[in-house]
Design a protein around this motif. Structure first.
Motif, PDB file in Angstrom:
ATOM      1  N   ILE A  58      17.898 -11.508   7.122  1.00 27.75           N
ATOM      2  CA  ILE A  58      18.774 -10.636   6.344  1.00 27.75           C
ATOM      3  C   ILE A  58      18.435 -10.736   4.861  1.00 27.75           C
ATOM      4  N   ASP A  59      18.175 -11.957   4.386  1.00 32.65           N
ATOM      5  CA  ASP A  59      17.728 -12.125   3.006  1.00 32.65           C
ATOM      6  C   ASP A  59      16.411 -11.396   2.767  1.00 32.65           C
ATOM      7  N   GLN A  60      15.527 -11.449   3.745  1.00 34.20           N
ATOM      8  CA  GLN A  60      14.235 -10.782   3.588  1.00 34.20           C
ATOM      9  C   GLN A  60      14.397  -9.263   3.528  1.00 34.20           C
ATOM     10  N   LEU A  61      15.270  -8.709   4.361  1.00 31.65           N
ATOM     11  CA  LEU A  61      15.526  -7.266   4.313  1.00 31.65           C
ATOM     12  C   LEU A  61      16.118  -6.864   2.960  1.00 31.65           C
ATOM     13  N   ASN A  62      17.051  -7.640   2.469  1.00 28.05           N
ATOM     14  CA  ASN A  62      17.630  -7.344   1.162  1.00 28.05           C
ATOM     15  C   ASN A  62      16.586  -7.428   0.054  1.00 28.05           C
ATOM     16  N   PHE A  63      15.700  -8.410   0.160  1.00 27.85           N
ATOM     17  CA  PHE A  63      14.627  -8.542  -0.823  1.00 27.85           C
ATOM     18  C   PHE A  63      13.731  -7.304  -0.811  1.00 27.85           C
ATOM     19  N   MET A  64      13.343  -6.845   0.389  1.00 22.84           N
ATOM     20  CA  MET A  64      12.497  -5.656   0.495  1.00 22.84           C
ATOM     21  C   MET A  64      13.154  -4.455  -0.181  1.00 22.84           C
ATOM     22  N   ALA A  65      14.440  -4.266   0.092  1.00 20.26           N
ATOM     23  CA  ALA A  65      15.158  -3.141  -0.521  1.00 20.26           C
ATOM     24  C   ALA A  65      15.232  -3.296  -2.031  1.00 20.26           C
ATOM     25  N   ASP A  66      15.432  -4.520  -2.497  1.00 20.86           N
ATOM     26  CA  ASP A  66      15.506  -4.767  -3.937  1.00 20.86           C
ATOM     27  C   ASP A  66      14.192  -4.447  -4.639  1.00 20.86           C
ATOM     28  N   GLN A  67      13.087  -4.566  -3.937  1.00 20.14           N
ATOM     29  CA  GLN A  67      11.779  -4.264  -4.529  1.00 20.14           C
ATOM     30  C   GLN A  67      11.455  -2.776  -4.507  1.00 20.14           C
ATOM     31  N   GLY A  68      12.280  -1.982  -3.833  1.00 13.76           N
ATOM     32  CA  GLY A  68      12.066  -0.544  -3.787  1.00 13.76           C
ATOM     33  C   GLY A  68      11.486  -0.035  -2.482  1.00 13.76           C
ATOM     34  N   TYR A  69      11.236  -0.926  -1.513  1.00 10.28           N
ATOM     35  CA  TYR A  69      10.747  -0.460  -0.217  1.00 10.28           C
ATOM     36  C   TYR A  69      11.868   0.280   0.512  1.00 10.28           C
ATOM     37  N   THR A  70      11.507   1.323   1.242  1.00 11.82           N
ATOM     38  CA  THR A  70      12.505   2.155   1.913  1.00 11.82           C
ATOM     39  C   THR A  70      12.336   2.151   3.435  1.00 11.82           C
ATOM     40  N   ALA A  71      11.483   1.275   3.951  1.00  8.10           N
ATOM     41  CA  ALA A  71      11.267   1.187   5.394  1.00  8.10           C
ATOM     42  C   ALA A  71      10.931  -0.252   5.762  1.00  8.10           C
ATOM     43  N   PHE A  72      10.958  -0.507   7.066  1.00 10.08           N
ATOM     44  CA  PHE A  72      10.729  -1.853   7.594  1.00 10.08           C
ATOM     45  C   PHE A  72      10.214  -1.700   9.020  1.00 10.08           C
ATOM     46  N   GLU A  73       9.248  -2.528   9.422  1.00 10.96           N
ATOM     47  CA  GLU A  73       8.807  -2.510  10.809  1.00 10.96           C
ATOM     48  C   GLU A  73       8.811  -3.930  11.374  1.00 10.96           C
ATOM     49  N   ASP A  74       8.930  -4.010  12.694  1.00 11.44           N
ATOM     50  CA  ASP A  74       9.098  -5.323  13.311  1.00 11.44           C
ATOM     51  C   ASP A  74       8.557  -5.287  14.733  1.00 11.44           C
TER      52      ASP A  74
END
Length: 307
Positions: A58-74
């Motif tokens: 969850i921290d990692q997802l929040n970090f990604m969003a904070d950097q401006g990323y708008t997608a995630f894959e897993d």
């Protein structure tokens, strides 16, 4: 870094990953990591920023969003605990992260399955597809990765192709009512010798034969640079069947700018095509620790600067 390594590492979560955010990463960042507005939907994966964000997903997802990323894959989402899937989905929705692919089935790396036409193996594959629909709904995924497995040396290629097409037609019939797309990924012969699906023209031919909106191509730029090169013309030729793109420089399968691929021009071309889908960052970091993670962020800012 081999695809199997991504899948294996992302699947080890039952006891190793906490279900709730516990560590703050705010004090680990400097001014170089402030949010950036990207021109395309680049999608990091878990572990890519673990030294900056902490181990918790969850921290990692929040970090990604904070950097401006708008997608995630897993890749390993299918094997994560349901509670974690739900918590990740909630976080992605709140932070504006679009869910990219996850691997939909057990991949046969060394033995033939779909190419063989074996009805038992086909049924196993179709059951995996059915089960993955529930995962997709839970995490709001539109795409799931499919790899048809190893070649069958006892059959000529034409028969193998017909067997694969039949399996994918049946899978498409299952997926179409849910508006979910399986994306077929051709993999290169060096990292994955002996696999049935290797080239973009082959994937294009199969998708045309299946003839379903639920069966399209995952064009992995790293794999196809090794397998066939000529990236932009080959993407152009198969563009009507491409629904998802993955990234990795060659050699090394690390972030853009570390190898031979001119990602600045490739991304510019993709943007000019009007691509609104996800580009999965399915690669490793060329350097370790926080320094390497910051280098990944800066590399994407550099190659995304094409407007």
């Amino acid at each position: 870094m081999k695809r199997r390594s991504f899948i294996q590492k992302s699947a080890l979560t039952t006891s190793a990953i906490s279900l709730g955010g516990t560590l703050s990463y705010a004090n680990t960042l400097d001014s170089t990591t402030k949010a950036h507005k990207y021109n395309l939907k680049y999608a990091p994966h878990l572990g890519m920023f673990k030294h900056l964000a902490g181990e918790d997903p969850i921290d990692q997802l929040n970090f990604m969003a904070d950097q401006g990323y708008t997608a995630f894959e897993d890749n390993g989402m299918r094997n994560r605990p349901v509670e974690l899937q739900e918590k990740m989905a909630k976080t992605m929705k709140e932070r504006g992260l679009e869910m990219g692919v996850f691997v939909a089935h057990d991949i046969h790396w060394k033995t033939p399955n779909l190419a063989s036409g074996d009805k038992v193996k086909r049924e196993e594959f179709l059951n995996d597809i059915k089960n993955s629909i529930e995962v997709a709904k839970r995490v709001n995924a539109k795409w799931m990765t499919v790899v048809p497995g190893h070649v069958d040396l006892n059959l000529r290629m034409g028969y193998q192709t017909a067997n694969v097409v039949e399996s994918l037609r049946q899978a498409s019939a299952i997926l179409e009512p849910h508006q979910i797309t399986m994306v077929l990924e051709p993999l290169n012969f060096r990292n994955h010798p002996g696999l049935f699906l290797t080239d973009s023209p082959q994937a294009f031919e199969i998708c045309r034969a299946v003839n379903s909106p639920s069966c399209k191509i995952l064009f992995d730029i790293y794999h196809q640079q090794i397998q066939e090169g000529n990236l932009i013309p080959n993407m152009e030729a198969s563009w009507s069947e491409i629904a998802y793109i993955q990234i990795g420089d060659n050699p090394g399968r690390n972030e853009p700018t570390t190898g031979e691929i001119n990602y600045h021009n490739v991304f510019k071309w993709i943007h000019e095509k009007g691509f609104n889908g996800v580009l999965g960052m399915e690669h490793g970091n060329s350097r370790g620790n926080k320094e390497g993670e910051l280098a990944v962020i800066e590399a994407y800012k550099k190659v995304d600067n094409f407007l």
